[in-house]
Design a protein around this motif. Structure first.
Motif, PDB file in Angstrom:
ATOM      1  N   ARG A 245      -4.406   6.376  10.019  1.00 17.63           N
ATOM      2  CA  ARG A 245      -4.085   4.399   9.659  1.00 17.63           C
ATOM      3  C   ARG A 245      -2.760   4.371   9.010  1.00 17.63           C
ATOM      4  N   LEU A 246      -1.484   4.884   8.306  1.00 17.79           N
ATOM      5  CA  LEU A 246      -0.255   4.617   7.828  1.00 17.79           C
ATOM      6  C   LEU A 246       0.769   4.571   9.149  1.00 17.79           C
TER       7      LEU A 246
ATOM      8  N   LEU B  23       1.076  -0.737   0.569  1.00 13.99           N
ATOM      9  CA  LEU B  23       0.376  -0.413  -0.917  1.00 13.99           C
ATOM     10  C   LEU B  23       0.164   0.490  -0.597  1.00 13.99           C
ATOM     11  N   GLY B  24       0.431   1.762   0.846  1.00 13.54           N
ATOM     12  CA  GLY B  24       0.241   3.057   1.188  1.00 13.54           C
ATOM     13  C   GLY B  24      -1.758   2.993   0.818  1.00 13.54           C
ATOM     14  N   GLU B  25      -2.641   2.409   0.985  1.00  9.51           N
ATOM     15  CA  GLU B  25      -3.765   2.334   1.026  1.00  9.51           C
ATOM     16  C   GLU B  25      -4.297   2.587   2.503  1.00  9.51           C
ATOM     17  N   GLY B  26      -5.298   3.814   2.425  1.00  8.50           N
ATOM     18  CA  GLY B  26      -5.923   4.210   4.241  1.00  8.50           C
ATOM     19  C   GLY B  26      -5.179   5.748   3.829  1.00  8.50           C
ATOM     20  N   THR B  27      -5.773   6.286   5.217  1.00  9.06           N
ATOM     21  CA  THR B  27      -5.723   7.263   5.190  1.00  9.06           C
ATOM     22  C   THR B  27      -4.343   7.768   6.282  1.00  9.06           C
TER      23      THR B  27
ATOM     24  N   ASN C  69       2.215  10.120 -10.666  1.00  7.01           N
ATOM     25  CA  ASN C  69       0.578   9.075  -9.737  1.00  7.01           C
ATOM     26  C   ASN C  69       0.549   9.635  -8.565  1.00  7.01           C
TER      27      ASN C  69
ATOM     28  N   HIS D 108       8.051   2.154  -0.625  1.00 13.15           N
ATOM     29  CA  HIS D 108       6.811   1.474   0.483  1.00 13.15           C
ATOM     30  C   HIS D 108       7.302   0.615   1.341  1.00 13.15           C
TER      31      HIS D 108
END
Length: 201
Positions: free
Chosen positions: A169-170, A162-166, A201, A155
């Motif tokens: 977006r990333l 944290l890899g949060e988002g679409t 995961n 990451h």
């Protein structure tokens, strides 16, 4: 002719390490917090400066393809014995040398980390020069796993936090940040240790 210099890093992206070019050293310390780096005129002086760090961590230091281990009992640096791979390990390493993609797994104590270190060494030899550090990305699923291979988390390397988002977006963050975009464009080999984390995961 310019005088040879050695750049010793006590604390950096790849842990304690000695570089023979400022460009490589700069890649290992740029953006890393609490960096400890010093320039030396001799390899011996650079090793002596890093040795106390190794004594505290019972760690290893690398300079090019030479690895120094610290023997905490003898209080001195030693060179480890030559690695002898099994037939199966050699087969996997040969696939890597031919440019193939590999996935290997096995129970604890079967030599996965030893083989991984040989693969990293092989790939870094394939991409010499200042671009070597960016051409071979050494990552793991967790910070603890990344320490034993001298890498970083996937990451962190990918620049996605944290890899949060679409995904849009990333990827936009990566494309809009010069050093992240250059990292992705410059990579030739991506190593991911402890991939079981991503599979479950």
């Amino acid at each position: 002719m310019a005088e040879k210099s050695y750049f010793a890093v006590k604390k950096g992206r790849e842990g304690p390490k000695i570089y023979d070019s400022w460009e490589e050293c700069q890649m290992a310390v740029t953006g890393y917090s609490r960096v400890e780096v010093k320039k030396f005129k001799s390899l011996t002086a650079a090793e002596a400066w890093i040795l106390p760090v190794l004594m505290c961590t019972a760690s290893t230091i690398s300079y090019g393809e030479n690895i120094l281990s610290v023997d905490p009992i003898e209080d001195r640096a030693t060179r480890p014995p030559e690695i002898v791979l099994s037939e199966e390990q050699a087969h996997i390493l040969n696939k890597v040398k031919k440019g193939g993609n590999v996935f290997f797994t096995g129970p604890a104590g079967t030599g996965k980390t030893v083989l991984l270190h040989e693969i990293i060494k092989c790939l870094r030899l394939r991409f010499p020069g200042p671009g070597r550090q960016t051409a071979v990305a050494v990552t793991a699923s967790t910070g603890i796993a990344s320490i034993s291979i001298g890498g970083t988390t996937l990451h962190s390397w990918a620049g996605i936090g944290l890899g949060e988002g679409t995904a849009e977006r990333l990827s936009g963050k990566i494309l809009g940040t010069d050093y992240l975009r250059e990292r992705w464009q410059g990579v030739e080999s991506l190593i991911i240790d402890e991939t079981v984390y991503y599979l479950t995961n």
